[in-house]
Design a protein around this motif. Structure first.
Motif, short mmCIF file in Angstrom:
data_model
loop_
_atom_site.label_atom_id
_atom_site.label_comp_id
_atom_site.label_asym_id
_atom_site.label_seq_id
_atom_site.Cartn_x
_atom_site.Cartn_y
_atom_site.Cartn_z
N VAL A 55 0.85 -1.18 0.00
CA VAL A 55 0.00 0.00 0.00
C VAL A 55 0.89 1.23 0.00
O VAL A 55 1.79 1.36 0.82
CB VAL A 55 -0.92 0.01 1.24
CG1 VAL A 55 -1.80 1.23 1.24
CG2 VAL A 55 -1.76 -1.25 1.26
N ALA A 56 0.63 2.13 -0.93
CA ALA A 56 1.43 3.36 -1.02
C ALA A 56 1.00 4.35 0.04
O ALA A 56 -0.09 4.25 0.62
CB ALA A 56 1.25 3.97 -2.40
N ASP A 57 1.86 5.34 0.30
CA ASP A 57 1.52 6.38 1.27
C ASP A 57 0.32 7.16 0.78
O ASP A 57 0.10 7.31 -0.42
CB ASP A 57 2.70 7.34 1.44
CG ASP A 57 3.87 6.66 2.13
OD1 ASP A 57 3.63 5.67 2.84
OD2 ASP A 57 5.01 7.13 1.97
N LYS A 58 -0.44 7.69 1.73
CA LYS A 58 -1.64 8.44 1.37
C LYS A 58 -1.29 9.69 0.58
O LYS A 58 -1.99 10.07 -0.35
CB LYS A 58 -2.41 8.81 2.63
CG LYS A 58 -3.73 9.44 2.34
CD LYS A 58 -4.61 9.49 3.53
CE LYS A 58 -5.93 10.10 3.10
NZ LYS A 58 -7.03 9.66 3.86
N THR A 79 -0.61 8.73 -3.00
CA THR A 79 -1.86 8.38 -3.69
C THR A 79 -2.65 9.64 -4.05
O THR A 79 -3.18 9.74 -5.16
CB THR A 79 -2.75 7.51 -2.79
OG1 THR A 79 -1.98 6.86 -1.81
CG2 THR A 79 -3.44 6.43 -3.57
N GLU A 80 -2.72 10.58 -3.12
CA GLU A 80 -3.44 11.83 -3.40
C GLU A 80 -2.78 12.58 -4.54
O GLU A 80 -3.46 13.17 -5.39
CB GLU A 80 -3.47 12.70 -2.14
CG GLU A 80 -4.38 12.16 -1.06
CD GLU A 80 -5.84 12.13 -1.47
OE1 GLU A 80 -6.27 13.03 -2.22
OE2 GLU A 80 -6.55 11.20 -1.06
N GLN A 81 -1.47 12.58 -4.58
CA GLN A 81 -0.74 13.28 -5.63
C GLN A 81 -1.04 12.66 -7.00
O GLN A 81 -1.31 13.37 -7.97
CB GLN A 81 0.76 13.23 -5.35
CG GLN A 81 1.59 14.04 -6.32
CD GLN A 81 3.08 13.96 -5.99
OE1 GLN A 81 3.47 13.21 -5.10
NE2 GLN A 81 3.87 14.70 -6.71
N VAL A 82 -1.03 11.34 -7.06
CA VAL A 82 -1.31 10.65 -8.33
C VAL A 82 -2.75 10.93 -8.77
O VAL A 82 -3.02 11.21 -9.94
CB VAL A 82 -1.07 9.13 -8.18
CG1 VAL A 82 -1.60 8.38 -9.39
CG2 VAL A 82 0.39 8.85 -7.98
N LEU A 83 -3.68 10.89 -7.81
CA LEU A 83 -5.08 11.16 -8.16
C LEU A 83 -5.26 12.60 -8.64
O LEU A 83 -6.01 12.86 -9.57
CB LEU A 83 -5.98 10.89 -6.95
CG LEU A 83 -6.18 9.43 -6.59
CD1 LEU A 83 -6.94 9.30 -5.29
CD2 LEU A 83 -6.89 8.70 -7.71
#
Length: 108
Positions: free
Chosen positions: A56-59, A62-66
């Motif tokens: 699981v990647a860091d939150k 994940t937010e940056q990619v989204l």
């Protein structure tokens, strides 16, 4: 004869053999064919594969990619989270209301 025989052999294969005959064919069992074509359930193997590589990647990442993948259209934007409002409370107490009532309405 020499010319005809040489021509047929040159093309490959046996010239006189009829391919529609039963000779040399293996009889297949209907049960074996059924078992060959029966669908195989890969659920367990797939679950093991999916659970094996659980990273699981860091939150923040994940937010940056989204955020990078989001479009500029309004339909692509996530709904903004409204700040939670604190329940409104008054600075007056029940006693203050009673006092005001007596003064304003003249009720003893």
């Amino acid at each position: 004869r020499a010319r005809g025989a040489a021509g047929k052999e040159g093309r490959g294969g046996e010239p006189g053999r009829n391919k529609a005959t039963v000779k040399g064919r293996v009889v297949k069992s209907a049960i074996e064919e059924y078992h060959k074509k029966k669908p195989v359930d890969h659920l367990r193997e797939n679950l093991q594969y999916m659970l094996k590589g659980r990273l699981v990647a860091d939150k923040a990442i994940t937010e940056q990619v989204l955020a990078q993948n989001r479009g500029r259209k309004s339909k692509d934007q996530p709904p903004e989270k409204a700040a939670k409002k604190k329940p409104e409370s008054t600075v007056f107490t029940e006693e203050d209301f009673r006092k005001f009532e007596r003064e304003y309405f003249g009720i003893p």
